[in-house]
Design a protein around this motif. Sequence first.
Motif, PDB file in Angstrom:
ATOM      1  N   GLU A 102       0.992  -1.201  -0.088  1.00 48.16           N
ATOM      2  CA  GLU A 102       0.158   0.110   0.149  1.00 48.16           C
ATOM      3  C   GLU A 102       1.033   1.094  -0.105  1.00 48.16           C
ATOM      4  OE1 GLU A 102      -3.402   0.355  -0.015  1.00 48.16           O
ATOM      5  OE2 GLU A 102      -3.601  -1.587  -0.485  1.00 48.16           O
ATOM      6  N   HIS A 103       0.524   2.149  -0.689  1.00 46.15           N
ATOM      7  CA  HIS A 103       1.489   3.508  -0.782  1.00 46.15           C
ATOM      8  C   HIS A 103       0.145   4.418  -0.825  1.00 46.15           C
ATOM      9  CE1 HIS A 103       0.525   2.206  -4.985  1.00 46.15           C
ATOM     10  NE2 HIS A 103       0.437   3.260  -5.344  1.00 46.15           N
ATOM     11  N   ALA A 104       0.713   5.733  -0.038  1.00 38.18           N
ATOM     12  CA  ALA A 104      -0.001   6.970  -0.083  1.00 38.18           C
ATOM     13  C   ALA A 104      -0.040   7.990  -0.986  1.00 38.18           C
ATOM     14  CB  ALA A 104       0.280   7.586   1.259  1.00 38.18           C
ATOM     15  N   GLN A 105       1.486   7.821  -1.681  1.00 36.36           N
ATOM     16  CA  GLN A 105       1.872   8.829  -2.615  1.00 36.36           C
ATOM     17  C   GLN A 105       2.318   8.080  -3.897  1.00 36.36           C
ATOM     18  OE1 GLN A 105       1.662  12.142  -2.297  1.00 36.36           O
ATOM     19  NE2 GLN A 105       1.350  12.059  -0.082  1.00 36.36           N
ATOM     20  N   MET A 112       5.228  13.852   3.411  1.00 33.94           N
ATOM     21  CA  MET A 112       4.620  12.858   4.080  1.00 33.94           C
ATOM     22  C   MET A 112       4.954  12.712   5.575  1.00 33.94           C
ATOM     23  SD  MET A 112       5.916  10.155   0.965  1.00 33.94           S
ATOM     24  CE  MET A 112       6.314   8.659   2.195  1.00 33.94           C
ATOM     25  N   GLU A 168       4.458   6.641   6.178  1.00 30.10           N
ATOM     26  CA  GLU A 168       3.960   6.541   4.900  1.00 30.10           C
ATOM     27  C   GLU A 168       4.651   6.070   3.998  1.00 30.10           C
ATOM     28  OE1 GLU A 168       0.166   9.777   4.531  1.00 30.10           O
ATOM     29  OE2 GLU A 168       2.060  10.481   3.810  1.00 30.10           O
ATOM     30  N   GLN A 207       9.462   4.137   2.321  1.00 31.12           N
ATOM     31  CA  GLN A 207       8.733   4.343   3.422  1.00 31.12           C
ATOM     32  C   GLN A 207       9.657   5.416   4.262  1.00 31.12           C
ATOM     33  OE1 GLN A 207       8.613   1.473   6.949  1.00 31.12           O
ATOM     34  NE2 GLN A 207       6.424   2.136   6.941  1.00 31.12           N
ATOM     35  N   LYS A 208       8.798   6.548   4.542  1.00 31.83           N
ATOM     36  CA  LYS A 208       9.255   7.682   5.514  1.00 31.83           C
ATOM     37  C   LYS A 208       9.589   7.120   6.678  1.00 31.83           C
ATOM     38  CE  LYS A 208       8.956  12.426   6.801  1.00 31.83           C
ATOM     39  NZ  LYS A 208       8.433  13.635   6.495  1.00 31.83           N
TER      40      LYS A 208
END
Length: 81
Positions: free
Chosen positions: A5-8, A31, A35, A76-77
């Motif tokens: 899953e990715h937010a950006q 971010m 995230e 991932q941050k």
Amino acid sequence: MEHIEHAQLLDTQGLYCPEPVMMLHGVVRKMAPGEVVKIIASDPSTERDIPKFCNFLGHPLLQQQQEGDLYFYWVQKKKPA
């Protein structure tokens, strides 16, 4: 390949380093910790530059793969220490 899953989503197709890494830096800065951003790149030098970026700044590189002429990365941050 497992689904991450990715937010950006950062599409850097057609751009050459260092531009994809500079754009990644800008996205990661905005971010939330934890995230994930998915990067799509066409420049083969991202295979060297994106892992170096992650290693230097401490952001986990969750996965990287190549499909044809495209390169995909999931970064991932890092979470605060």
